[in-house]
Design a protein around this motif. Structure first.
Motif, short mmCIF file in Angstrom:
data_model
loop_
_atom_site.label_atom_id
_atom_site.label_comp_id
_atom_site.label_asym_id
_atom_site.label_seq_id
_atom_site.Cartn_x
_atom_site.Cartn_y
_atom_site.Cartn_z
N ARG A 122 0.83 -1.20 0.00
CA ARG A 122 0.00 0.00 0.00
C ARG A 122 0.87 1.25 0.00
O ARG A 122 1.86 1.33 0.70
CB ARG A 122 -0.91 0.02 1.23
CG ARG A 122 -2.04 -0.99 1.17
CD ARG A 122 -3.03 -0.77 2.29
NE ARG A 122 -2.46 -1.05 3.60
CZ ARG A 122 -2.59 -0.26 4.65
NH1 ARG A 122 -3.24 0.89 4.54
NH2 ARG A 122 -2.08 -0.58 5.82
N GLY A 123 0.45 2.24 -0.81
CA GLY A 123 1.18 3.51 -0.85
C GLY A 123 2.32 3.54 -1.84
O GLY A 123 2.98 4.56 -1.99
N LYS A 124 2.58 2.40 -2.53
CA LYS A 124 3.67 2.33 -3.51
C LYS A 124 3.10 1.94 -4.87
O LYS A 124 2.33 0.99 -4.98
CB LYS A 124 4.71 1.30 -3.08
CG LYS A 124 5.57 1.73 -1.90
CD LYS A 124 6.52 2.82 -2.32
CE LYS A 124 7.46 3.19 -1.22
NZ LYS A 124 8.38 4.28 -1.61
N THR A 125 3.50 2.70 -5.90
CA THR A 125 3.02 2.39 -7.24
C THR A 125 3.80 1.24 -7.86
O THR A 125 3.28 0.53 -8.72
CB THR A 125 3.15 3.63 -8.15
OG1 THR A 125 4.52 4.08 -8.14
CG2 THR A 125 2.25 4.75 -7.64
N GLU A 126 5.05 1.03 -7.43
CA GLU A 126 5.87 -0.04 -7.96
C GLU A 126 6.04 -1.13 -6.91
O GLU A 126 5.98 -0.88 -5.70
CB GLU A 126 7.24 0.49 -8.38
CG GLU A 126 7.18 1.52 -9.51
CD GLU A 126 8.55 2.01 -9.91
OE1 GLU A 126 9.54 1.56 -9.27
OE2 GLU A 126 8.64 2.81 -10.85
N SER A 127 6.28 -2.36 -7.38
CA SER A 127 6.50 -3.48 -6.46
C SER A 127 7.79 -3.26 -5.65
O SER A 127 8.73 -2.60 -6.10
CB SER A 127 6.60 -4.79 -7.24
OG SER A 127 5.38 -5.07 -7.89
N VAL A 128 7.80 -3.83 -4.46
CA VAL A 128 8.94 -3.69 -3.55
C VAL A 128 9.71 -5.00 -3.51
O VAL A 128 9.12 -6.07 -3.30
CB VAL A 128 8.46 -3.29 -2.15
CG1 VAL A 128 9.63 -3.27 -1.17
CG2 VAL A 128 7.77 -1.93 -2.17
N GLN A 129 11.00 -4.91 -3.72
CA GLN A 129 11.86 -6.10 -3.64
C GLN A 129 12.16 -6.42 -2.17
O GLN A 129 12.57 -5.53 -1.41
CB GLN A 129 13.16 -5.88 -4.39
CG GLN A 129 14.12 -7.06 -4.35
CD GLN A 129 13.59 -8.24 -5.14
OE1 GLN A 129 13.22 -8.11 -6.30
NE2 GLN A 129 13.56 -9.41 -4.51
N THR A 130 11.95 -7.66 -1.77
CA THR A 130 12.19 -8.07 -0.39
C THR A 130 13.03 -9.34 -0.35
O THR A 130 13.20 -10.03 -1.37
CB THR A 130 10.87 -8.33 0.36
OG1 THR A 130 10.26 -9.51 -0.17
CG2 THR A 130 9.91 -7.16 0.22
N TYR A 131 13.51 -9.65 0.86
CA TYR A 131 14.29 -10.87 1.09
C TYR A 131 13.84 -11.43 2.44
O TYR A 131 13.86 -10.72 3.45
CB TYR A 131 15.79 -10.56 1.10
CG TYR A 131 16.27 -10.01 -0.23
CD1 TYR A 131 16.81 -10.85 -1.20
CD2 TYR A 131 16.14 -8.65 -0.52
CE1 TYR A 131 17.23 -10.35 -2.42
CE2 TYR A 131 16.55 -8.14 -1.74
CZ TYR A 131 17.09 -8.99 -2.68
OH TYR A 131 17.49 -8.49 -3.90
#
Length: 383
Positions: free
Chosen positions: A354-363
Motif C-alpha cells: 500500500r502507498g507504492k506504485t511499484e513493487s517492492v523487492q524483499t528478502y
C-alpha cells in the motif's frame, strides 16, 4: 522545587502568596533575609517564573494567528493554532486536529511551530500520505498562507496572518531557554516486530494475563534493543518500532537482525512462563533501511522523540506481509544490500504494498536461517 515552578511547568501561571508577588520581592530583597514567604531563593524563583510567564503570554498574543480549515472531505471545521509548538493530525484520540475518517491514519501528520512562528508539516508514515498543493511530502515542509493540504478525501487550507520574517540568528523575543523542534535527516535501520495472533489470544485468556505479559514483554524488548545499540521509538499494542539511528551499514543491520532474533526467543519463552497464557508465542519481524527524519521535540524538559519518513512507512507494510504470507523475517532491498554473503540464507520476492506504485523487492528468512547467518559473523558482532 517551588510550587510556582511546578505550576509553570504544567502551563499555569504562578500563584501569588497572601502578600502577592511584588510584596515578596520587596520583603526578601534586603540582605537576602528570610521572610514570611520562605527563603530568598524561593521568592526569587517565584518572581523569575512569574516574569517568564508574563513574557510568554505577551509573545503568544503578539504571534501571527494561524488556522487550519477543513473545506472538503468532512464536516467543515476550523482549528486555531495557538499556544503550542506541535499539533497532531489524525483520527486517533489525542489528535489536536481530529479527522475521524477511515482514509486518515490514527497518527497521520504533525505540525511544528518554529520560534519565528513559521509552520512545518511532517507526515508520520501514514498509509495514504500527506499532500501539500498536490505534492506528497516525506520531510518537514514549510506551509504558506492558503496552502492546500490533502489527506485522503479530506482537504484543509492553511491560513496565517502576515508573518514578519525573522533574520537568521535573531533571538529577539526569546528567553534563550526554550526547547524548540529539532529535526535531522539520517540514514537509519528500522525494525518492526509484531506478536502473531495476539488479538484472538487476548479474547481467549482475558485482560489479566495479557496485561502481565505485555508489561514484561515491553521491558525485556526495550532492554534487547538498547543492548544492541538501538532505541525503541514506540510500542503500539503488541508491536514495537525500534530504530538504529546512526546508519544503515552492515553493523547497524546486523545488530537489528540480532535484536529480532533475541526478541523472537524471549517472546516464545515469556509466553510459556506467564500464567494463563502458557504457550509459545511467535513474532514476525520486518527491517527496512533508508533516509528518515528524526525529531526531538521538547517543552519544559519533556522529550518527545519521533521518527518519520517513507522508510518507516514501508517497514510497517513489510510487517503486514509477514502476517499475510506467514514469513518470520523480511528485509527491504536496501537492508539486504548491506549484508555479506547472505544469498543462501534469504529468499528474494517482490510484493505490492500500500502507498507504492511499484513493487517492492524483499528478502525473507526463517529465524533458524537468521540464527545460522548471524553465527557466521559472531566475532564481528562481539566487537
Amino acid at each position: 522545587m517551588s510550587a510556582e515552578i511546578r505550576r509553570a511547568r504544567k502551563g499555569r501561571s504562578p500563584q501569588p502568596t497572601a502578600m502577592g508577588n511584588r510584596t515578596i520581592l520587596a520583603r526578601t530583597k534586603v540582605k537576602g533575609k528570610y521572610s514570611k514567604s520562605g527563603s530568598f531563593l524561593t521568592a526569587c524563583q517565584g518572581a523569575i517564573v512569574y516574569a517568564i510567564f508574563q513574557h510568554a503570554k505577551r509573545t503568544m498574543s503578539d504571534s501571527p494567528k494561524a488556522f487550519f480549515k477543513l473545506v472538503a472531505g468532512g464536516e467543515e471545521h476550523t482549528w486555531t493554532l495557538a499556544g503550542k509548538s506541535t499539533y497532531r493530525v489524525g483520527r486517533g484520540e489525542g489528535s489536536d486536529i481530529l479527522l475521524p475518517y477511515p482514509w486518515v491514519s490514527r497518527q497521520h501528520a504533525m505540525i511544528q511551530v518554529e520560534s519565528n512562528f513559521s509552520h512545518n508539516i511532517v507526515d508520520l508514515g501514514s498509509a495514504n500520505g500527506t499532500f501539500v498543493n498536490g505534492r506528497r511530502v516525506y520531510t518537514p515542509t514549510r506551509l504558506s498562507s492558503n496552502d492546500h493540504v490533502k489527506i485522503g478525501k479530506s482537504e484543509l487550507v492553511f491560513q496565517q496572518e502576515n508573518l514578519v520574517a525573522v533574520q537568521s540568528g535573531d533571538e529577539t523575543g526569546t528567553t534563550g531557554d526554550e526547547t524548540v523542534a529539532f529535526l535531522q535527516k539520517n540514514q537509519v535501520t528500522i525494525l518492526v516486530c509484531d506478536i502473531r495472533q495476539f488479538t484472538p489470544l487476548s479474547e481467549e485468556v482475558g485482560a489479566g494475563p495479557v496485561s502481565q505479559f505485555l508489561a514484561l514483554w515491553t521491558k525485556k524488548v526495550a532492554g534487547v534493543v538498547q543492548k544492541n545499540g538501538g532505541q525503541v521509538d514506540k510500542f503500539i499494542g503488541d508491536a514495537v518500532l525500534a530504530v538504529w539511528p546512526e546508519g544503515a551499514d552492515f553493523a547497524a543491520v546486523a545488530m537489528a537482525l540480532l535484536s529480532a532474533l533475541e526478541i523472537s526467543i524471549l517472546t516464545r519463552k515469556l509466553g510459556l512462563s506467564v500464567p494463563g497464557i502458557s504457550r509459545e508465542l511467535q513474532i514476525g519481524a520486518a527491517l527496512n533501511s533508508g533516509e528518515a527524519v528524526m525529531g526531538n521535540i521538547g517543552v519544559d524538559g519533556q522529550r518527545d522523540f519521533t521518527i518519520v519518513g517513507d522508510v518507516v512507512n514501508v517497514a510497517f507494510r513489510l510487517q503486514e506481509i509477514t502476517s499475510r504470507q506467514k514469513i518470520e523475517v523480511i528485509l527491504g532491498e536496501k537492508t539486504y544490500g548491506q549484508l555479506r554473503d547472505a544469498s543462501s540464507y534469504f529468499t528474494p520476492q517482490t510484493y505490492t504494498v500500500r502507498g507504492k506504485t511499484e513493487s517492492v523487492q524483499t528478502y525473507s528468512a526463517s529465524f533458524e536461517n537468521l540464527r545460522q547467518y548471524l553465527y557466521k559473523w559472531k566475532s564481528l558482532l562481539k566487537k
